[in-house]
Design a protein around this motif. Sequence first.
Motif: not given
Length: 289
Positions: A128-141
Amino acid sequence: MFYNLEELAAQATAEYGGDIAELMIVTEMETTNRSRAEIWAQMEENLKTMEHSVAEGIAGVHSRSGLTGGDAPRMNAYVEKGDTLCGEMVLTAVRNAIAVNEVNARMGLICATPTAGSAGCLAAVLTAVRDSLNLTHEDQVKFLFVAGAIGLVIANNASIAGAEGGCQAEVGSASAMASAALVAAKGGTPDQATQAVAIVLKNMLGLICDPVAGLVEVPCVLRNAMGSTQAMMTADMVLAGVRSVIPPDEVVTCMYQVGRMLPSAHRETAEGGLAATPTGKRLMQEIFG
């Protein structure tokens, strides 16, 4: 290695520049004798599984029992309408949590975080937040590694099993993991992440595990949805400077003690709570005869 939340925050701050994810990766390397590449690849696979279960649930699934299914598409249509009370991000998390747990109820593939019955919270908040926080693939992992560190502490000092500690140990733990990871992803400190754990768990103390007909469907699916919102609201409070009066590790210990005091009827036996209502008993009879 860390054994409680105080040690986790202290080590992450002093030795890893505030990076809880890196502390968790090193801990995994030390305790499992696996390489960094192997550990990272496994977490990437977990992320893929979460993404797939969210998409599958939104597309629409129904459980074999007929108790649950179809609510994720309903929430999706409501969110897309745009005329909501809570806002798109929170309701996206709600939709995604329902989606994952409806897939679980259908016996589909999910990533237990920390259990199958509470798998929706973490996946929902992250997606839900990854786009608004601009999370990269690495950030998500790394988000998932932070959550894993919190889950490790709770599992070692309290419980993550509904049969042992009630739903506070399942959805409560999952929501705490998600909230701490969200705080870290938003730039909060390790200390703030542990504060999120304390606040979430305090507000879920005593939550019973009362699955209707003994199935991980009702009320589990919707509890995950509500747990994801608690995770997000708590993260905002902590980032605003709100702190728990009771220290995080004391809250974890308290959760363990409360879980031990719950009667067996409220610990995944389907003998109490919603499972023992007239409708709950009727559904049990209709499903199992």
